[in-house]
Motif scaffolding. Sequence first.
Motif, PDB file in Angstrom:
ATOM      1  N   SER A   1      -8.422   5.622  -2.719  1.00 60.17           N
ATOM      2  CA  SER A   1      -8.388   7.020  -2.266  1.00 60.17           C
ATOM      3  C   SER A   1      -7.219   7.768  -2.912  1.00 60.17           C
ATOM      4  CB  SER A   1      -8.243   7.074  -0.749  1.00 60.17           C
ATOM      5  OG  SER A   1      -6.916   6.731  -0.388  1.00 60.17           O
ATOM      6  N   ALA A   2      -7.132   9.060  -2.589  1.00 56.97           N
ATOM      7  CA  ALA A   2      -6.067   9.890  -3.157  1.00 56.97           C
ATOM      8  C   ALA A   2      -4.812   9.899  -2.288  1.00 56.97           C
ATOM      9  CB  ALA A   2      -6.568  11.322  -3.331  1.00 56.97           C
ATOM     10  N   ALA A   3      -4.855   9.220  -1.144  1.00 57.77           N
ATOM     11  CA  ALA A   3      -3.689   9.200  -0.254  1.00 57.77           C
ATOM     12  C   ALA A   3      -2.510   8.538  -0.958  1.00 57.77           C
ATOM     13  CB  ALA A   3      -4.029   8.443   1.025  1.00 57.77           C
ATOM     14  N   ILE A   4      -1.305   8.952  -0.589  1.00 65.10           N
ATOM     15  CA  ILE A   4      -0.125   8.483  -1.321  1.00 65.10           C
ATOM     16  C   ILE A   4       0.673   7.474  -0.503  1.00 65.10           C
ATOM     17  CG2 ILE A   4       1.972   9.182  -2.513  1.00 65.10           C
ATOM     18  CD1 ILE A   4       0.650  11.952  -2.825  1.00 65.10           C
ATOM     19  N   PRO A   5       0.787   6.245  -1.013  1.00 60.83           N
ATOM     20  CA  PRO A   5       1.603   5.251  -0.325  1.00 60.83           C
ATOM     21  C   PRO A   5       3.087   5.543  -0.552  1.00 60.83           C
ATOM     22  CG  PRO A   5       0.680   4.320  -2.344  1.00 60.83           C
ATOM     23  CD  PRO A   5       0.207   5.738  -2.269  1.00 60.83           C
ATOM     24  N   ARG A   6       3.897   5.409   0.494  1.00 59.74           N
ATOM     25  CA  ARG A   6       5.341   5.688   0.393  1.00 59.74           C
ATOM     26  C   ARG A   6       6.138   4.479   0.866  1.00 59.74           C
ATOM     27  NH1 ARG A   6       5.717  10.720  -2.215  1.00 59.74           N
ATOM     28  NH2 ARG A   6       4.202  12.144  -1.322  1.00 59.74           N
ATOM     29  N   HIS A   7       7.415   4.444   0.481  1.00 55.93           N
ATOM     30  CA  HIS A   7       8.324   3.365   0.873  1.00 55.93           C
ATOM     31  C   HIS A   7       8.238   3.111   2.382  1.00 55.93           C
ATOM     32  CE1 HIS A   7      12.042   0.934   0.636  1.00 55.93           C
ATOM     33  NE2 HIS A   7      12.227   1.390   1.853  1.00 55.93           N
ATOM     34  N   GLY A   8       8.033   1.840   2.743  1.00 57.71           N
ATOM     35  CA  GLY A   8       8.046   1.460   4.149  1.00 57.71           C
ATOM     36  C   GLY A   8       6.680   1.394   4.799  1.00 57.71           C
ATOM     37  N   TYR A   9       5.662   1.987   4.181  1.00 56.21           N
ATOM     38  CA  TYR A   9       4.329   1.945   4.778  1.00 56.21           C
ATOM     39  C   TYR A   9       3.822   0.490   4.791  1.00 56.21           C
ATOM     40  CZ  TYR A   9       3.877   7.090   4.305  1.00 56.21           C
ATOM     41  OH  TYR A   9       4.034   8.453   4.388  1.00 56.21           O
ATOM     42  N   GLU A  10       3.093   0.136   5.864  1.00 53.51           N
ATOM     43  CA  GLU A  10       2.619  -1.240   6.008  1.00 53.51           C
ATOM     44  C   GLU A  10       1.445  -1.552   5.091  1.00 53.51           C
ATOM     45  OE1 GLU A  10       1.778  -1.575  10.182  1.00 53.51           O
ATOM     46  OE2 GLU A  10       3.819  -2.258  10.636  1.00 53.51           O
ATOM     47  N   VAL A  11       1.450  -2.799   4.583  1.00 54.98           N
ATOM     48  CA  VAL A  11       0.322  -3.307   3.798  1.00 54.98           C
ATOM     49  C   VAL A  11      -0.389  -4.357   4.649  1.00 54.98           C
ATOM     50  CG1 VAL A  11      -0.386  -4.460   1.655  1.00 54.98           C
ATOM     51  CG2 VAL A  11       1.597  -2.909   1.649  1.00 54.98           C
ATOM     52  N   MET A  12      -1.722  -4.272   4.700  1.00 55.81           N
ATOM     53  CA  MET A  12      -2.508  -5.155   5.553  1.00 55.81           C
ATOM     54  C   MET A  12      -3.515  -5.961   4.715  1.00 55.81           C
ATOM     55  SD  MET A  12      -2.005  -3.672   8.812  1.00 55.81           S
ATOM     56  CE  MET A  12      -3.492  -4.164   9.686  1.00 55.81           C
ATOM     57  N   ALA A  13      -3.931  -7.097   5.268  1.00 61.07           N
ATOM     58  CA  ALA A  13      -5.065  -7.854   4.722  1.00 61.07           C
ATOM     59  C   ALA A  13      -5.531  -8.779   5.834  1.00 61.07           C
ATOM     60  CB  ALA A  13      -4.661  -8.657   3.489  1.00 61.07           C
ATOM     61  N   ASP A  14      -6.811  -9.079   5.867  1.00 63.73           N
ATOM     62  CA  ASP A  14      -7.384  -9.932   6.918  1.00 63.73           C
ATOM     63  C   ASP A  14      -6.961  -9.460   8.312  1.00 63.73           C
ATOM     64  OD1 ASP A  14      -8.503 -11.450   4.929  1.00 63.73           O
ATOM     65  OD2 ASP A  14      -6.890 -12.953   4.916  1.00 63.73           O
ATOM     66  N   GLY A  15      -6.812  -8.150   8.486  1.00 60.55           N
ATOM     67  CA  GLY A  15      -6.504  -7.609   9.808  1.00 60.55           C
ATOM     68  C   GLY A  15      -5.080  -7.781  10.285  1.00 60.55           C
TER      69      GLY A  15
ATOM     70  N   THR B   1       7.309  -0.725  -1.333  1.00 61.95           N
ATOM     71  CA  THR B   1       8.702  -0.553  -1.744  1.00 61.95           C
ATOM     72  C   THR B   1       8.894   0.776  -2.477  1.00 61.95           C
ATOM     73  OG1 THR B   1       8.249  -1.840  -3.742  1.00 61.95           O
ATOM     74  CG2 THR B   1       9.191  -3.019  -1.863  1.00 61.95           C
ATOM     75  N   THR B   2       7.948   1.167  -3.326  1.00 60.79           N
ATOM     76  CA  THR B   2       7.941   2.486  -3.971  1.00 60.79           C
ATOM     77  C   THR B   2       6.485   2.872  -4.180  1.00 60.79           C
ATOM     78  OG1 THR B   2       9.882   1.848  -5.296  1.00 60.79           O
ATOM     79  CG2 THR B   2       8.771   3.886  -5.926  1.00 60.79           C
ATOM     80  N   GLY B   3       6.143   4.131  -3.942  1.00 64.06           N
ATOM     81  CA  GLY B   3       4.769   4.558  -4.205  1.00 64.06           C
ATOM     82  C   GLY B   3       4.706   6.029  -4.560  1.00 64.06           C
ATOM     83  N   TYR B   4       3.726   6.359  -5.393  1.00 64.05           N
ATOM     84  CA  TYR B   4       3.541   7.747  -5.820  1.00 64.05           C
ATOM     85  C   TYR B   4       2.084   7.972  -6.184  1.00 64.05           C
ATOM     86  CZ  TYR B   4       8.574   8.562  -6.549  1.00 64.05           C
ATOM     87  OH  TYR B   4       9.916   8.722  -6.374  1.00 64.05           O
ATOM     88  N   ARG B   5       1.724   9.231  -6.336  1.00 67.75           N
ATOM     89  CA  ARG B   5       0.589   9.596  -7.144  1.00 67.75           C
ATOM     90  C   ARG B   5       1.149   9.592  -8.561  1.00 67.75           C
ATOM     91  NH1 ARG B   5      -3.343  13.386  -6.518  1.00 67.75           N
ATOM     92  NH2 ARG B   5      -3.583  12.395  -4.518  1.00 67.75           N
ATOM     93  N   SER B   6       0.743   8.622  -9.385  1.00 67.70           N
ATOM     94  CA  SER B   6       1.308   8.518 -10.729  1.00 67.70           C
ATOM     95  C   SER B   6       1.098   9.817 -11.493  1.00 67.70           C
ATOM     96  CB  SER B   6       0.649   7.351 -11.479  1.00 67.70           C
ATOM     97  OG  SER B   6       0.922   7.451 -12.863  1.00 67.70           O
ATOM     98  N   ILE B   7       2.165  10.401 -11.985  1.00 68.43           N
ATOM     99  CA  ILE B   7       2.060  11.687 -12.687  1.00 68.43           C
ATOM    100  C   ILE B   7       1.323  11.495 -14.018  1.00 68.43           C
ATOM    101  CG2 ILE B   7       3.400  13.535 -13.789  1.00 68.43           C
ATOM    102  CD1 ILE B   7       5.510  13.076 -11.569  1.00 68.43           C
ATOM    103  N   SER B   8       1.537  10.352 -14.670  1.00 71.34           N
ATOM    104  CA  SER B   8       0.924  10.138 -15.982  1.00 71.34           C
ATOM    105  C   SER B   8      -0.543   9.737 -15.890  1.00 71.34           C
ATOM    106  CB  SER B   8       1.693   9.064 -16.759  1.00 71.34           C
ATOM    107  OG  SER B   8       3.030   9.479 -16.951  1.00 71.34           O
ATOM    108  N   THR B   9      -0.948   9.044 -14.807  1.00 74.15           N
ATOM    109  CA  THR B   9      -2.334   8.562 -14.721  1.00 74.15           C
ATOM    110  C   THR B   9      -3.140   9.231 -13.616  1.00 74.15           C
ATOM    111  OG1 THR B   9      -1.922   6.802 -13.116  1.00 74.15           O
ATOM    112  CG2 THR B   9      -1.494   6.281 -15.431  1.00 74.15           C
ATOM    113  N   GLY B  10      -2.470   9.899 -12.673  1.00 73.99           N
ATOM    114  CA  GLY B  10      -3.174  10.560 -11.574  1.00 73.99           C
ATOM    115  C   GLY B  10      -3.610   9.620 -10.462  1.00 73.99           C
ATOM    116  N   LYS B  11      -3.322   8.315 -10.607  1.00 75.70           N
ATOM    117  CA  LYS B  11      -3.767   7.361  -9.591  1.00 75.70           C
ATOM    118  C   LYS B  11      -2.720   7.167  -8.497  1.00 75.70           C
ATOM    119  CE  LYS B  11      -6.824   4.897 -12.705  1.00 75.70           C
ATOM    120  NZ  LYS B  11      -6.885   3.856 -13.720  1.00 75.70           N
TER     121      LYS B  11
END
Lengths: 125, 363
Positions: free
Chosen positions: B289-303, B310-320
């Motif tokens: 999705s287009a939502a932007i992950p930021r420092h501190g947000y939780e990562v989940m798997a298998d519930g 640790t660091t997240g952005y909408r990449s300026i160079s790739t748009g992802k």
Amino acid sequence: MAKTIEGLYYSESHEYVKVEGEYGYIGITDFAQEQLGNVVYVDTPDEDDEVTAGETFGAVESVKAASDLISPVSGTVVEVNEALEDQPELVNEDAFANWIIKVKLSDPSELDALMDAAAYAEICH
Amino acid sequence: MADKRTCLYEKHLVAGAKMVPFGGFEMPLQYSGITDEHNAVRQSCGIFDVSHMGEVRISGPQAEALVQHLFTNDIAGAPVGKIFYGMMLYPHGGTVDDLLVYKEGETDFFLVINAANIDKDVAWMQQNAAGFDATVDNLSDVYGQIAIQGPKSEAVMLEALGIDGSDLAFYTFKKVEAQGETLIVSRTGYTGEDGFEIYGSHAFTQAAWDKLMSHADVKPCGLGCRDTLRFEVGLPLYGDELSEEITPIMAGLGMFVKPDKGDFIGRDAVVKQKAEGPAQKIVGIELASAAIPRHGYEVMADGKVIGSVTTGYRSISTGKSVCMALIDATYAPLGTAVQVCIHRKTHDGTVIKKRFYDKHYKK
């Protein structure tokens, strides 16, 4: 100098409400978009979601940071500005033309607690 | 305590910078805007005030032995003019700081450390220098530093400052005599582009900034785009991808740790961790999705929660929408499905290589 528009209602957290009949269009002010810088994502609620005055209903994100959107009024979301999904930068181009959600107002008396353009301009510096 | 100001502080105000606190300094976040400055570095040339970085000189008959004791990379037998990237570790393998070591001579080394860690690092070096015939001098308040970054950097440095960098290979430096002082000029940076860093006195740094600013191809750049640029090419930031808890092995930086060189502080811990495999790893994640992950947000798997961004952005160079995250190593293999919690919703993502954009270094 950020612009304001007469006839709109403004909150201290820099959202506006443009009232048309029983509906309100909610967005962020020109001052808010200037402070944020390049808007790259707008997180919105879904249609039929309830929003409550003073509570978070989404977020507007610049490259660097996410800022919560605080609803100035209560009501039901009847429309979401889908153009912002692909072109969030429209908020920078014209914040007042590019509202974020359209709400059916549940308590229009809440508007009395908001500021007019002149009062809002006073807090923008 | 009030934040410190670099020797270029007044110039940032004149240039209309938005100033923010960073690492104990008042630094420019942006001038024209993060996206504009980011693109300038990828396509043309940007200049950064990096005078907040710390500089330390280790000198003496046992200077090399002390650096080898403190530092994870192997500097033995290196030619003068060579630069090494690596870390200083605690005995348990956690990271004191990541840094550059410049070999100035057989008995002189110039170390460049993170602003926020200057006091801690200098104390660490001095404490561990006991028994070595070497001195540790903190020169952080003496040197100013400008980074010139982007594909046009070599031409800009020559045209604006008269300094020829064409003879410098990546990760090497030379000393240049200018205006009665000796500058250190290196082909290094923190953006994934070609570029140079110049260390000189405050007076030189101020004059050089003005000359660079008057060059048509130059844009002043703040810490905002410094972070988006380094992030896209997967470079770590101390405090995000490296810390007292995060070892270089966890961060995927084992190539800068050389246990074969002999003993150094933290060696046993990282050798053990490398052999056993770390319980957590820093990975790259791309969101659908287009939502932007930021420092501190939780990562989940298998519930369940398996780590955090640790660091997240909408990449300026790739748009992802991409991020680096510290997660349970079980989920670290490329292609693993994970979710990131953003604004009370979970967004699907996939573990990918943490280089979101290719580096363009001049070798």
